[in-house]
Design a protein around this motif. Structure first.
Motif, PDB file in Angstrom:
ATOM      1  N   ASN A  21       0.794  -1.240   0.000  1.00 47.57           N
ATOM      2  CA  ASN A  21       0.000   0.000   0.000  1.00 47.57           C
ATOM      3  C   ASN A  21       0.821   1.284   0.000  1.00 47.57           C
ATOM      4  N   ALA A  22       2.068   1.224   0.447  1.00 50.58           N
ATOM      5  CA  ALA A  22       2.902   2.433   0.483  1.00 50.58           C
ATOM      6  C   ALA A  22       4.356   2.051   0.240  1.00 50.58           C
ATOM      7  N   PRO A  23       4.659   1.531  -0.959  1.00 53.83           N
ATOM      8  CA  PRO A  23       6.024   1.069  -1.222  1.00 53.83           C
ATOM      9  C   PRO A  23       7.069   2.179  -1.120  1.00 53.83           C
ATOM     10  N   LEU A  24       6.641   3.430  -1.327  1.00 53.32           N
ATOM     11  CA  LEU A  24       7.465   4.569  -0.935  1.00 53.32           C
ATOM     12  C   LEU A  24       6.734   5.237   0.218  1.00 53.32           C
ATOM     13  N   TYR A  25       7.325   5.182   1.369  1.00 58.39           N
ATOM     14  CA  TYR A  25       6.662   5.621   2.597  1.00 58.39           C
ATOM     15  C   TYR A  25       7.363   6.852   3.155  1.00 58.39           C
ATOM     16  N   HIS A  26       6.571   7.813   3.644  1.00 59.31           N
ATOM     17  CA  HIS A  26       7.148   8.988   4.295  1.00 59.31           C
ATOM     18  C   HIS A  26       6.676   9.055   5.734  1.00 59.31           C
ATOM     19  N   ASN A  27       7.619   9.034   6.663  1.00 59.99           N
ATOM     20  CA  ASN A  27       7.316   9.200   8.078  1.00 59.99           C
ATOM     21  C   ASN A  27       7.465  10.681   8.403  1.00 59.99           C
ATOM     22  N   GLU A  28       6.325  11.344   8.610  1.00 63.41           N
ATOM     23  CA  GLU A  28       6.345  12.784   8.851  1.00 63.41           C
ATOM     24  C   GLU A  28       6.894  13.123  10.232  1.00 63.41           C
ATOM     25  N   ARG A  29       6.620  12.260  11.193  1.00 60.01           N
ATOM     26  CA  ARG A  29       7.075  12.539  12.559  1.00 60.01           C
ATOM     27  C   ARG A  29       8.596  12.641  12.625  1.00 60.01           C
ATOM     28  N   HIS A  30       9.287  11.711  11.991  1.00 54.45           N
ATOM     29  CA  HIS A  30      10.752  11.696  12.033  1.00 54.45           C
ATOM     30  C   HIS A  30      11.377  12.185  10.731  1.00 54.45           C
ATOM     31  N   ASP A  31      10.555  12.507   9.759  1.00 58.31           N
ATOM     32  CA  ASP A  31      10.990  13.065   8.482  1.00 58.31           C
ATOM     33  C   ASP A  31      12.037  12.190   7.787  1.00 58.31           C
ATOM     34  N   PHE A  32      11.607  11.007   7.416  1.00 56.63           N
ATOM     35  CA  PHE A  32      12.441  10.185   6.556  1.00 56.63           C
ATOM     36  C   PHE A  32      11.527   9.458   5.566  1.00 56.63           C
ATOM     37  N   TRP A  33      12.125   9.021   4.464  1.00 60.79           N
ATOM     38  CA  TRP A  33      11.439   8.223   3.462  1.00 60.79           C
ATOM     39  C   TRP A  33      11.935   6.788   3.559  1.00 60.79           C
ATOM     40  N   GLY A  34      11.104   5.854   3.103  1.00 63.45           N
ATOM     41  CA  GLY A  34      11.518   4.459   3.148  1.00 63.45           C
ATOM     42  C   GLY A  34      11.007   3.683   1.954  1.00 63.45           C
ATOM     43  N   VAL A  35      11.833   2.762   1.455  1.00 64.97           N
ATOM     44  CA  VAL A  35      11.409   1.847   0.395  1.00 64.97           C
ATOM     45  C   VAL A  35      11.444   0.429   0.949  1.00 64.97           C
ATOM     46  N   SER A  36      10.448  -0.367   0.549  1.00 65.00           N
ATOM     47  CA  SER A  36      10.261  -1.682   1.161  1.00 65.00           C
ATOM     48  C   SER A  36      10.215  -2.833   0.157  1.00 65.00           C
ATOM     49  N   ARG A  37       9.980  -2.553  -1.129  1.00 64.16           N
ATOM     50  CA  ARG A  37       9.948  -3.630  -2.115  1.00 64.16           C
ATOM     51  C   ARG A  37      11.357  -3.998  -2.560  1.00 64.16           C
TER      52      ARG A  37
END
Length: 397
Positions: A29-45
């Motif tokens: 559902n969010a293969p490119l994810y943005h965590n606003e609280r800690h301000d980082f992006w993440g890739v999971s696939r």
């Protein structure tokens, strides 16, 4: 949006207990994810993580490979080769990789086996032992100590320091000193002694090696570079490899039929170690800095200046790459996991980790063909960078 209903946080203690359901939701559902609280992006696939690992032009390691370090942007001393970009990384990596070439690994096997025997032989008459305390804490440090030339008397302090620098307060990011992130002070006196007392070890070799640096000048390593090299090699070799042994005890206890196959046929052990590395990687993620220009994943943009987290453990369970990825299978075709990375920063110590894992499992199975783990008394290692156990007690027989 579905992505807004998801929350992933590498410092969340509850998520860390079993991150795989959230990893699956991220991949779907969010293969490119943005965590606003800690301000980082993440890739999971898998495909995105592999592509990111290989992209040294736009995704830089120069600010670190740990998320907290990337975001703090500390002063990085020369010689932290895991936190350098090509061409400097290529030059420094080539010097360190001398210690891990296949010829040296083959020569090392008997010594690693002797270390295992020293750890395990006193335990054979007992009804229990601990995969981490009795083996994982001892074998990697003894091996790195022997390889680098760190005396036995110094090894406990090196191990303690490797543990300390990666410990974060549960639920909170690792504390990073912006002005003094990395130093090699613990090795200063020993390197000075080794200069006067050369031996057949990595320190002596690095003291004398000449190389062409990034300016084209032929020179030797500075003392500061050498001290940092030793700190990186010792820390990485002790902390990450040590966590593998806790997972070895737990996962094989949960799969007794496959463990029995390994007891009966040791030729299956190398592939079993690869599957263990895929199934429960000690290093679940690495980070990069989006340096010079925006990068895109899944038709979405990560802006330059961002911190990007590459979720190795999620990629290793991606059903787009692996059939039935949540099943532990010692007969799975090896070689595709991303636990050691990809590309220029592929783990230089991978041959040593594989050797230690294989030999250790062989020696454990010779002495203890059956065991159950005591999870009630097992202790998790509370660190955001290395996932595993401080203790994994096993009841044998």
């Amino acid at each position: 949006m579905l992505s807004e209903q998801l929350y992933y946080d590498p410092w969340d203690v509850e998520i860390d207990l079993d991150p795989y359901p959230i990893y699956r939701r991220l991949r779907d559902n969010a293969p490119l994810y943005h965590n606003e609280r800690h301000d980082f992006w993440g890739v999971s696939r898998y495909a995105d993580v592999e592509a990111a690992l290989k992209d040294t032009n736009r995704l830089s390691s120069a600010k670190g490979d740990i998320l907290e370090v990337v975001k703090t942007d500390p002063v990085m001393p020369p010689g932290v080769f895991i936190n350098e970009d090509p061409p400097l990384h290529t030059i420094h990596r080539a010097l360190v990789s001398r210690a891990f070439v296949p010829k040296k690994m083959r020569a090392l096997e008997d010594k690693v086996r002797a270390f295992c025997e020293t750890c395990l032989d006193p335990l054979t008459d007992r009804q229990s032992f601990d995969f981490v305390i009795d083996l994982g804490r001892e074998l990697p440090m003894r091996t790195i100590g022997m390889l680098a030339g760190i005396p036995d008397s110094e090894q406990p302090s090196v191990r303690a320091e490797a543990h300390r620098v990666l410990r974060n307060e549960p639920g909170k990011p690792l504390s990073v000193d912006k002005d003094h992130y990395f130093d090699g002070d613990m090795f200063t006196e020993y390197v000075a002694w080794r200069e006067k007392n050369p031996s057949d070890d990595l320190i002596t070799e690095l003291l004398n090696v000449e190389f062409e640096d990034e300016t084209g000048k032929t020179r030797r390593l500075t003392k500061q570079e050498l001290l940092i090299f030793l700190t990186v090699v010792a820390g990485a070799g002790v902390e990450t490899t040590g966590r593998l042994f806790g997972w070895m005890g737990k996962v094989l206890a949960e799969h007794p039929d496959q463990r029995k196959e390994l007891v009966n046929d040791h030729s299956l052990i190398p592939v079993a170690i690869e599957e263990l590395l895929r199934f429960e990687p000690p290093g679940p993620h690495v980070a990069r800095y989006v340096a010079t220009e925006d990068v895109s994943f899944q038709d979405q943009t990560v802006p330059a200046g961002s911190a990007l987290l590459m979720m190795l453990a999620s990629a290793n369970r991606d059903e787009r790459q692996f059939e039935d990825p949540d099943r532990f299978d010692i007969h799975r075709r090896p070689g595709a996991h991303l636990t050691f990375g990809r590309g220029a920063h592929f783990c230089v110590g991978a041959p040593l980790a594989r050797l230690e894992g294989r030999v250790a499992l062989e020696e454990v199975l010779k002495r203890f063909p059956e065991w159950q783990v005591d999870l009630d008394n097992a202790r998790r290692s509370r660190t955001s960078t290395v996932r595993g156990w401080d203790s994994m007690p096993a009841i044998v027989g």
